[in-house]
Design a protein around this motif. Structure first.
Motif, PDB file in Angstrom:
ATOM      1  N   GLY A  28      -1.477   4.498   7.119  1.00 16.83           N
ATOM      2  CA  GLY A  28      -2.505   3.626   7.112  1.00 16.83           C
ATOM      3  C   GLY A  28      -3.717   4.472   6.345  1.00 16.83           C
ATOM      4  O   GLY A  28      -3.392   5.687   6.502  1.00 16.83           O
ATOM      5  N   CYS A  29      -4.381   3.620   5.872  1.00 15.25           N
ATOM      6  CA  CYS A  29      -5.706   4.050   4.937  1.00 15.25           C
ATOM      7  C   CYS A  29      -6.563   3.138   4.894  1.00 15.25           C
ATOM      8  O   CYS A  29      -6.470   1.844   5.125  1.00 15.25           O
ATOM      9  N   CYS A  73      -5.589  -0.541   3.472  1.00 15.82           N
ATOM     10  CA  CYS A  73      -4.879  -1.551   4.211  1.00 15.82           C
ATOM     11  C   CYS A  73      -5.433  -1.831   5.667  1.00 15.82           C
ATOM     12  O   CYS A  73      -6.276  -2.561   5.488  1.00 15.82           O
ATOM     13  N   LYS A 106      -0.420   1.478  10.899  1.00 18.27           N
ATOM     14  CA  LYS A 106       0.119   0.950   9.762  1.00 18.27           C
ATOM     15  C   LYS A 106       1.624   0.271  10.443  1.00 18.27           C
ATOM     16  O   LYS A 106       1.986  -0.700  10.209  1.00 18.27           O
ATOM     17  N   CYS A 110       0.692  -1.077  -0.018  1.00 20.88           N
ATOM     18  CA  CYS A 110      -0.010   0.193   0.007  1.00 20.88           C
ATOM     19  C   CYS A 110       0.971   1.250   0.007  1.00 20.88           C
ATOM     20  O   CYS A 110       1.673   1.350   0.880  1.00 20.88           O
ATOM     21  N   CYS A 129       0.397   4.252   1.015  1.00 18.96           N
ATOM     22  CA  CYS A 129       0.174   5.234   1.879  1.00 18.96           C
ATOM     23  C   CYS A 129       1.028   5.316   2.963  1.00 18.96           C
ATOM     24  O   CYS A 129       1.990   4.426   2.933  1.00 18.96           O
TER      25      CYS A 129
HETATM   26 ZN   LIG Z   1      -2.654   2.160   2.986  1.00 17.46          ZN
END
Ligand SMILES: [Zn+2]
Lengths: 413, 756
Positions: free
Chosen positions: B725-726, B729, B741, B720, B722
């Motif tokens: 975190g997004c 994911c 994340k 991912c 990002c």
């Molecule tokens: Zn992400």
């Protein structure tokens, strides 16, 4: 539900084979505590044993309705046709009709079992004989059905109360499940619920057999078992073999069969003696029934009697008058009809029919256009006018225009 | 513009092109044919010829020959490949040969039944030999039922009717069951999970009842492409199937586009909303008068999209009625009208939940827009297949949402296009489901002492029912012995049999406008929720939870509502466990308590949070099965309290979204709950449980797939783009925390790295 899973797992983990719990062990020989305590006997059939109870009642000399028992064949078939709108299969007499009521373990579907059948028949001496067949346990069902098939084989017609929707489908199901032909297929089935509901619905809060037997026949049951707990009492009997509560169910079923017969007799009586004081049906409904069965003169008499009995000004009174007026019209007695319409118009009835009918009569029969116009004008100015149906308002408008035109041209000449 | 020109624009205009992660062209395919077998009755042959059918597709011929040999075919071919003839032909031929013969057709929905009825009636009408076909469902008038029972050669119904109305009253259907030759099951892949587990038991009951009347019907099934058609058919029908999967039907050129909305904030991993992208794509097609179907992932999304597209139609000078909505909860008459409008071309666009994924005849559409991955490969192909029934070119666009499953799919075209469709799974032995149907079966016919119903422990289960006062054992049989009607208490479709009805009180007299299933009701119909129906917003004034009624009135507001569910888990029993793995796991029974406590107001168009409110509803409890992961100190070392919380939340989010890749199920069928210190395991724990009482085998299967699941999860997070975190994911940082994340990566690398 909280311990369902755990409990069930425990059961499923038990060793295979016949599990420990099995209710009452079956006795080696057939034994019926109910038969023993309630005077029943065990009938042996090729399909096994069945428990039977018999009971006879003399039905003569109770009241005016017993004249029905003395009907000759023609009288009976006419009366029967009037009540049910369908002929008794010829040449059947009242003795060929079986009155049937069942008690079941459920309301319907393949899992509902008939555990008690009551059959009632009138004999030549004026006794009403009730025989009841009881299912001692589920495995004896083939015997019960065998006896039932034998009993019904000798009959021509079947009479029930709500049996079309309830008893007959369950009985048919039981025969199918036992791989036998249902004996009901060979019988003409008359369901008294429909005519009884037509004639008594105005006077009673519901049309259950118990209500009608109380309010029409004046019978009150002492200590009767409520119908909805009957299946539970049977389960209790199977588990405990305690005959007490089951004996009450027997009495309940017997009374149902007997009331069914008495109510049938009452209806046969009322339709053939519509002016007798003992009638309990509403004159509007009885009149309508007779009208539908083409007994127009009797119907008129019933309505006339109704007008004498009902307080004038009541809704029933106006409605009866309206029916009667239309019936007079149908019978060609226009002047009598017109007199009724006129009365209603004079007292400013809020029903529209008298205005329209009277205007038609004045215009086309009496050829009094100005009086007809007056009647129509009164209707158009009536305080209820705007609430009458659109077609009525349009009819009045149209009539008014035409009459106004024609009276004008008359005056002009 | 023609569809080809629109495709050119998509390929060449960089605004579109850069978002397309994969463009698959499925070339037109010529048909493969076979002669109509010569044993087919000449009357039927003439009827086919009168309808322009001179020969069969190869798979149709294969199927009818298999039926002729007494086999049980399962036809696995795409939408619009003439599947219905595979069963109509042998069924009608048999009835012509033996007018006593009977068949039952089962379709998963009423709408489908009606559609099939008209097709079958046309063919039967062309034969003109008095073959009578009827639908039998909740709408069938009472006075028509007797003649349907006695005279219908083919009775078209659904599993629910079979379950509640036909089987419990089988003596009335004696003529049908005594002569039952065929049971046709269309859309077989729909019968999976809870619904399928129920249906397998209903069919078990059907075979038992048929056997009582001396009949042993053949089963003819059809299914969308799944990995295990034979296994599923055997589990459902109890007979040995013969799979027919070589499609002989011709098809036009088809384009399948995988479309990933552009990143609007790389750091936060925020992409443009799939809903808004779907809206633009749909408008592109609709603007060029290409008839288009748009699939939305939920009822709410359906309504929101419908509102947008109707507004857009008006701005473009088209009638708002040219775009309609279609989903469960609309009343039947409304649905019929929309279906007709689509066939006649008056309706140019339709926004639907997966209700239209099934084979309802709405004619041929040219474009399909899928808002979000539908959850399974089979559904994807079915939804895409709504475009292009014909010879001409057609296009389907799958628009990914930002959730991990969607992101995985659009970035791994091989997953979708390779030959790895999912398994359709049922668990007919689920205790709750099995016991429900054992009870219903005992009502239908007494069990004997040596009879088995699905499981070896049938006799013990019957004894349990006896103890519950439902049965009585006498003379070697188990007799139904209660004043109850057990089928009425069991719904095949959800945990509860009753839906909530929505009553609109805006006008002078209240009016029912729709229905919501019990599970969704607390989320959609709590007081002050905005309920959307046919693009119209309604405010929920009162929810009568006991009477299952919600009273609403029309409003016009600029937000919609989204409810928060809080869940508590208690372990009742451990059935499997493995402590030797670096990430210990267990599988067992749990009690789940869930409660909706508050809702959020989310602004339309910008989707920002503009307020919230409390919800007062009773707590719901459920016993089910769960798989859980216990994080030992070694895995969590170095993480502070906040980081650990974020890490667990991230893993729960990731697993819940990814698990449906491994077990064919709806995202809704599984739920994940993190506990920083589980009262039961005493260590940080993530639970994944089946959202159905008793469980349906999903979490058990996930327990077995522990390693694959963890590998897959790590791969998604590592790939991912990002930063912390997004939604694609580990979840949006506002929800799971900014440390999510990094924490997830650290925890999963320790586990996966240690193990390999
Ligand atoms: Zn992400």
């Amino acid at each position: 539900m909280s311990d369902f899973s755990a409990k069930l797992r425990e059961w499923l983990a038990k060793p295979p084979g016949r599990p420990a719990f099995s209710g009452m062990p079956m006795p080696e020989t057939f034994r019926s505590p109910l038969a023993a305590s309630a005077g029943g006997r065990v009938v042996n059939t090729p399909y096994g044993p069945c428990v039977e109870f018999s009971h006879a009642t003399s039905v003569l000399g109770l009241d005016g309705t017993d004249r029905v028992a003395a009907f000759d064949h023609d009288e009976l078939s006419q009366a029967w046709q009037l009540v049910f709108g369908q002929d008794l299969p010829s040449p059947a007499g009242l003795q060929d009709v079986v009155f049937l009521d069942t008690e079941t373990t459920g309301l319907g579907g393949a899992g509902a079992v008939v555990f008690l059948v009551g059959l009632g028949r009138l004999d030549a001496q004026g006794h009403f004989l009730i025989r009841q067949f009881f299912l001692e346990d589920y495995q004896y069902e083939p015997a019960l059905l065998d006896v039932l098939a034998g009993e019904l084989a000798g009959a021509r017609a079947l009479c029930t109360y709500n049996g079309r929707a309830f008893d007959a489908p369950i009985i048919d199901n039981r025969f199918v499940l036992n791989r036998r032909q249902s004996p009901l297929a060979a019988l003409v089935h008359f369901d008294l619920l429909y005519p009884a509901r037509r004639l008594y619905r105005r006077q009673t809060q519901d049309c259950s057999l118990t209500t009608l037997e109380n309010q029409v026949l004046g019978i009150s049951r002492a200590g009767d078992v409520p119908g909805n707990i009957v299946p539970i009492l049977y389960q209790d009997y199977l588990a405990s073999r305690n005959p007490g509560p089951m004996a009450a169910v027997l009495a309940h079923n017997r009374q149902d069969v007997y009331s069914l017969f008495l109510l049938t007799r009452q209806l046969l009586h009322e339709v053939t003696a519509p002016l007798a004081a003992s009638h309990k049906s509403h004159h509007l409904d009885l009149g309508t029934l007779l009208e539908q069965r083409q007994r127009l003169r009797e119907a008129a008499t019933v309505y006339e009697l109704g007008l004498l009995e009902k307080p004038s000004g009541s809704e029933d009174f106006a409605l009866t008058k309206e029916r009667l007026s239309l019936l007079y019209k149908r019978l060609g007695q226009l002047d009598k009809a017109a007199a009724l319409w006129e009365e209603e118009v004079r007292r400013k009835s809020s029903r529209y029919l008298p205005y329209i009918e009277l205007a038609k009569y004045l215009e086309h029969v009496r050829r009094d256009l100005s009086l007809a116009l007056e009647v129509v004008a009164a209707a158009r100015g009536h305080r209820m006018h705007d609430q009458w149906p659109a077609w009525v308002q349009a009819d009045l408008e149209h009539r008014f225009q035409r009459l106004a035109r024609r009276t004008n041209s008359h005056t002009a000449q | 513009m023609t569809i080809e020109q629109v495709l050119d624009q998509l390929a060449n205009d960089p605004r579109w092109r850069r978002n397309i992660t994969h463009w698959e062209v499925i070339p037109a395919q010529a048909g493969r044919y076979a002669a109509i077998p010569d044993w087919i009755d000449p009357r039927l042959r003439r009827a086919l010829q009168s309808r322009g059918i001179e020969r069969l597709y190869s798979h149709q011929a294969e199927a009818v020959e298999a039926v002729r040999r007494g086999e049980n075919p399962v036809v696995v071919t795409p939408t619009a490949s003439g599947k219905t003839l595979c069963y109509n032909l042998p069924v009608l031929d048999t009835i012509l040969e033996d007018p006593k013969a009977r068949a039952i057709y089962l379709f998963p929905t009423k709408a489908l039944s009606w559609d099939q009825l008209s097709e079958l009636q046309e063919l039967a009408g062309a034969i003109d030999a008095g073959i009578r076909t009827y639908t039998y469902d909740g709408d069938t008038p009472v006075d028509a039922r007797t003649s349907i029972r006695n005279l219908g050669h083919v009775v078209i119904t659904n599993p629910d009717m079979l379950h509640t109305a036909i089987l419990p009253h089988h003596p009335r259907w004696a003529r049908l069951f005594s002569n039952l030759r065929y049971v046709v099951i269309d859309e077989m892949h729909q019968y999976r999970g809870v619904f399928g587990s129920h249906v397998a038991n209903v069919l078990r009951r059907l075979r038992r009842v048929a056997a009582f009347y001396g009949a042993s019907p053949q089963f003819i099934c059809s299914s969308a492409t799944i990995a295990n058609p034979a296994e599923l058919a055997r589990a459902l029908t109890g007979v040995t199937p013969r799979v027919i999967s070589e499609n002989g039907a011709p098809s036009g050129e088809r384009h399948l586009l995988l479309y990933n909305p552009p990143l609007v904030n790389r750091e936060l991993g925020i992409r443009r909303s799939a809903l808004l992208e779907a809206r633009q794509l749909a408008n592109l097609f609709l603007y060029h008068n290409i008839q288009t179907i748009v699939f939305a992932p939920s009822r709410v999304a359906t309504e929101v999209l419908l509102t947008y597209l109707q507004e857009d139609a008006v701005s473009a000078g088209r009638s708002p009625k040219s775009v309609r909505g279609y989903r469960g909860g609309y009343l039947p008459a409304e649905r019929r009208e929309i279906e007709r409008g689509l066939r006649e071309g008056k309706v140019r666009g339709v926004v639907s939940t997966n209700a239209l994924e099934l084979g309802i005849d709405i004619g041929h559409l040219d474009a399909a827009v899928l808002t979000g991955y539908p959850g399974t490969i089979a559904s994807t192909w079915q939804q895409a297949g709504r475009a292009g029934r014909h010879a001409g070119t057609s296009v389907a666009v799958l628009v990914a949402s930002s959730n991990p499953l969607d992101q995985y799919v659009v970035n791994h075209p091989d997953y979708l296009l390779g030959s790895s469709p999912e398994h359709g799974r049922v668990n007919p032995e689920n205790l709750y489901i099995l016991m429900s149907h054992l009870t219903a079966a005992a009502f239908e016919l007494p069990f004997t002492d040596d009879e088995e119903f699905g499981v070896a422990s049938t006799q013990q289960a019957l004894a349990y029912l006896e103890e519950q006062g439902l049965l009585r054992h006498a003379a070697g049989r188990w007799y139904w012995s209660a004043p109850a009607y057990p089928a009425a208490d069991v719904s095949l479709r959800s945990a509860s049999s009753e839906n909530f009805v929505v009553v609109d009180t805006t006008g002078s007299s209240p009016r029912v406008i729709g229905e919501v299933d019990r599970v969704s009701a607390p989320m959609l119909l709590h007081e002050d929720a905005i309920y959307i129906h046919q693009g119209q917003q309604y405010h929920v004034d009162r929810l009568d939870y006991e009477a299952k009624k919600a009273y609403v009135h029309k409003v016009d507001v600029d937000y919609y509502t989204d409810a928060d569910l809080s869940v508590d888990i208690q372990v009742l029993d451990i059935l499997k466990s493995d402590a030797s793995h670096p990430l210990p796991r267990a599988f067992g029974e749990v009690k789940v308590s869930s409660l909706v406590t508050l809702f959020k107001k989310i602004k339309l168009y910008t989707h920002e949070n503009v307020g919230s409110g409390p919800v007062h509803l009773p707590e719901e409890q459920m016993h089910t099965q769960s798989y859980w992961l216990q994080f030992p100190a070694s895995v969590c070392a170095g993480l502070g309290q906040e980081e650990l919380t974020a890490g667990l939340g991230g893993i729960a989010y990731l697993l819940a979204n990814l698990a449906p890749l491994y077990v064919m199920c709806d995202r809704r069928d599984l739920q994940a709950v993190p506990q920083v210190r589980s009262p039961f395991t005493a260590v940080p724990t993530v639970f994944l449980y089946d959202r159905y009482p008793g469980g349906i085998g999903l979490s058990e299967r996930l327990y077995d797939l522990h390693d694959e699941l963890l590998h897959g999860a790590l791969a998604v997070v590592e790939a991912c783009p990002c930063s912390d975190g997004c939604p694609s994911c580990v979840g949006p940082p506002q929800e799971v925390g900014h440390a999510a994340k990094a924490s997830v990566l650290q925890m999963l690398r320790r586990v996966v790295g240690a193990h390999i």
